[in-house]
Design a protein around this motif. Structure first.
Motif, PDB file in Angstrom:
ATOM      1  N   LYS A 202       0.887  -1.297  -0.122  1.00  0.00           N
ATOM      2  CA  LYS A 202       0.005  -0.013   0.323  1.00  0.00           C
ATOM      3  C   LYS A 202       0.867   1.358   0.012  1.00  0.00           C
ATOM      4  CE  LYS A 202      -3.793  -1.971   2.603  1.00  0.00           C
ATOM      5  NZ  LYS A 202      -4.751  -1.983   3.603  1.00  0.00           N
ATOM      6  N   PHE A 204       3.796   3.666  -2.209  1.00  0.00           N
ATOM      7  CA  PHE A 204       4.686   3.807  -3.469  1.00  0.00           C
ATOM      8  C   PHE A 204       5.515   4.942  -3.306  1.00  0.00           C
ATOM      9  CE2 PHE A 204       2.712   7.634  -5.175  1.00  0.00           C
ATOM     10  CZ  PHE A 204       1.484   7.654  -4.310  1.00  0.00           C
ATOM     11  N   TYR A 221      -2.165   5.243 -13.791  1.00  0.00           N
ATOM     12  CA  TYR A 221      -1.538   4.321 -12.935  1.00  0.00           C
ATOM     13  C   TYR A 221      -1.440   4.919 -11.492  1.00  0.00           C
ATOM     14  CZ  TYR A 221       1.231   1.571 -10.129  1.00  0.00           C
ATOM     15  OH  TYR A 221       1.730   0.793  -8.603  1.00  0.00           O
ATOM     16  N   ILE A 222      -0.792   6.206 -11.426  1.00  0.00           N
ATOM     17  CA  ILE A 222      -0.540   6.884 -10.217  1.00  0.00           C
ATOM     18  C   ILE A 222      -1.701   7.577  -9.749  1.00  0.00           C
ATOM     19  CG2 ILE A 222       0.549   8.857  -9.235  1.00  0.00           C
ATOM     20  CD1 ILE A 222       2.356   6.431  -9.360  1.00  0.00           C
ATOM     21  N   GLU A 224      -4.800   6.298 -10.001  1.00  0.00           N
ATOM     22  CA  GLU A 224      -5.675   5.277  -9.363  1.00  0.00           C
ATOM     23  C   GLU A 224      -5.207   5.231  -8.021  1.00  0.00           C
ATOM     24  OE1 GLU A 224      -7.195   3.457 -13.501  1.00  0.00           O
ATOM     25  OE2 GLU A 224      -6.336   2.107 -11.915  1.00  0.00           O
ATOM     26  N   LEU A 225      -3.704   5.065  -7.634  1.00  0.00           N
ATOM     27  CA  LEU A 225      -3.141   4.839  -6.464  1.00  0.00           C
ATOM     28  C   LEU A 225      -3.737   5.803  -5.426  1.00  0.00           C
ATOM     29  CD1 LEU A 225       0.705   3.904  -6.957  1.00  0.00           C
ATOM     30  CD2 LEU A 225      -1.379   2.591  -7.024  1.00  0.00           C
ATOM     31  N   ARG A 233      -8.652   0.800  -7.332  1.00  0.00           N
ATOM     32  CA  ARG A 233      -7.843  -0.221  -6.572  1.00  0.00           C
ATOM     33  C   ARG A 233      -8.443  -0.792  -5.428  1.00  0.00           C
ATOM     34  NH1 ARG A 233      -2.420  -0.802  -8.054  1.00  0.00           N
ATOM     35  NH2 ARG A 233      -2.816  -2.616  -6.958  1.00  0.00           N
ATOM     36  N   PHE A 237      -3.476   4.017  -0.447  1.00  0.00           N
ATOM     37  CA  PHE A 237      -1.951   4.049  -0.517  1.00  0.00           C
ATOM     38  C   PHE A 237      -1.326   5.290   0.141  1.00  0.00           C
ATOM     39  CE2 PHE A 237      -1.110   0.824  -3.631  1.00  0.00           C
ATOM     40  CZ  PHE A 237      -2.337   0.301  -4.183  1.00  0.00           C
ATOM     41  N   GLU A 322       2.462  -5.619  -7.367  1.00  0.00           N
ATOM     42  CA  GLU A 322       2.440  -4.455  -7.698  1.00  0.00           C
ATOM     43  C   GLU A 322       3.138  -3.884  -8.876  1.00  0.00           C
ATOM     44  OE1 GLU A 322      -0.068  -2.617  -6.199  1.00  0.00           O
ATOM     45  OE2 GLU A 322       0.124  -0.968  -7.629  1.00  0.00           O
TER      46      GLU A 322
END
Ligand code: P6P
Length: 334
Positions: A202, A204, A221-222, A224-225, A233, A237, A322
């Motif tokens: 969880k 990044f 991608y980021i 969505e984190l 997701r 995170f 991940e």
């Protein structure tokens, strides 16, 4: 309980047939050099070695005095032992063969002598990263081209992180193991055998200030984190970014996470910021040996065929599942 020193660990690895006597000597010499670097780094302002050296390296980066000193410590420590054919470093334009006055060995050593050195003057953890390759047979004069081997051919890789404690993390292809420097006795003591990176995470690590330069798949991608539980997701995170690869990778090895430095539109000709031969390859070997994964957003970093000694690469490494998700976003956008 009996403490296992690095020296004893390496003897046991040699006895098990995982390393040769010369490779054992090489790793011990590099570890000793890292102890000297740790000593210089820990003096801080009292050592008279902070600030810029007034010179630049092939990357076009201003060199810190400690960059130059760390490079010299590693070169001098390795030149007389007879275990190496040549060294290559982030701080040197070309490889440096072992001087003819000394016997030559069968290994090539690459290093980033002080990674993250822009953090030195603000007292944040930095580190030394190293990679060991076999020297091709029958080479009388080693040249840069002899270093251009895929990362999967490494015989050893490691880093030393100069943080609250000085730790050496090492793989010789038989797991990833951590040693802590006992300053009273001057030896590295095994403190974590067979490190394992959690397959999910969880957390990044990325420099978010570059978001506007990223390609669309990376932005998606980021984002969505960042959307956390409310996004696709389905979980929140956390983010960490030390801007010292060694420190970020050590945290990921210890508790999981994904480290990302993608290619971006800022400099379309550059495939990424980090260097393949002495940052991404050794870190990828270490991470894979701890059950993690490492790609350039499309393929396994350790399978990349290098074309230049100082070439750069995009890096996605850490928790296996991940890294696979982040890589899938990029592949789909190809
Ligand atoms: P940025 C340090 O200069 C380094 O090479 C790595 O150690 C680190 O992960 C990265 O660059 C930091 O880059 O663009 O955030 O300063």
């Amino acid at each position: 309980m009996t403490q296992v020193s690095l020296a004893r660990f390496l003897i046991e690895e040699q006895r098990a047939g995982h390393i040769t006597p010369d490779l054992r000597l090489l790793i011990e010499v590099v570890a000793r050099a890292c102890k000297s670097i740790s000593h210089a780094v820990s003096k801080g302002a009292l050592g008279g070695v902070l600030g810029d050296a007034g010179t630049g390296n092939i990357q076009g980066e201003a060199q810190k005095k400690l960059d130059v000193l760390s490079n010299e410590i590693l070169l001098e420590a390795n030149e007389w032992g007879g275990h190496l054919a040549a060294c290559a470093s982030e701080e040197m334009d070309h490889c440096q063969p072992i001087p003819n006055v000394y016997p030559k060995g069968h290994y090539l050593l690459l290093f980033d002598p002080l990674d993250g050195s822009s953090n030195i003057d603000v007292n944040i953890s930095v580190g030394t990263i190293f990679s060991v390759l076999r020297c091709p047979d029958g080479i009388s004069e080693v040249r840069d081209e002899h270093f251009l081997q895929p990362g999967r051919t490494q015989v050893a890789a490691g880093y030393t992180v100069y943080g609250p404690s000085t730790m050496l993390v090492l793989t010789v292809g038989n797991g990833t193991h951590a040693f802590t420097l006992d300053r009273e006795h001057g030896s590295f003591i095994l403190t974590q055998r067979a490190m394992r990176i959690p397959e999910d995470t969880k957390e990044f690590a990325v420099n978010m200030s570059n978001r506007r330069h990223w390609h669309a798949p990376m932005q998606r991608y980021i984002d969505e984190l960042l959307a956390g539980k409310t996004g696709p997701r389905g979980k929140d995170f956390n983010m960490r970014w030390v801007a010292s690869m060694v420190a970020d990778v050590h945290r990921i090895l210890t508790r999981g996470g994904i480290f990302i430095y993608p290619r971006d539109k800022k400099d379309p000709d550059k495939p990424g910021k980090l260097r393949l031969m002495y940052e991404a390859n050794p870190m990828s070997f270490i991470v894979e040996q701890a059950g993690g994964a490492a790609t350039n957003g499309y393929e396994r970093i350790l399978d990349l065929q290098p074309t230049q000694l100082h070439e750069r690469v995009a890096v996605f490494l850490g928790s296996k599942n991940e890294v696979e998700i982040a890589t899938r976003y990029h592949r789909e956008a190809q």
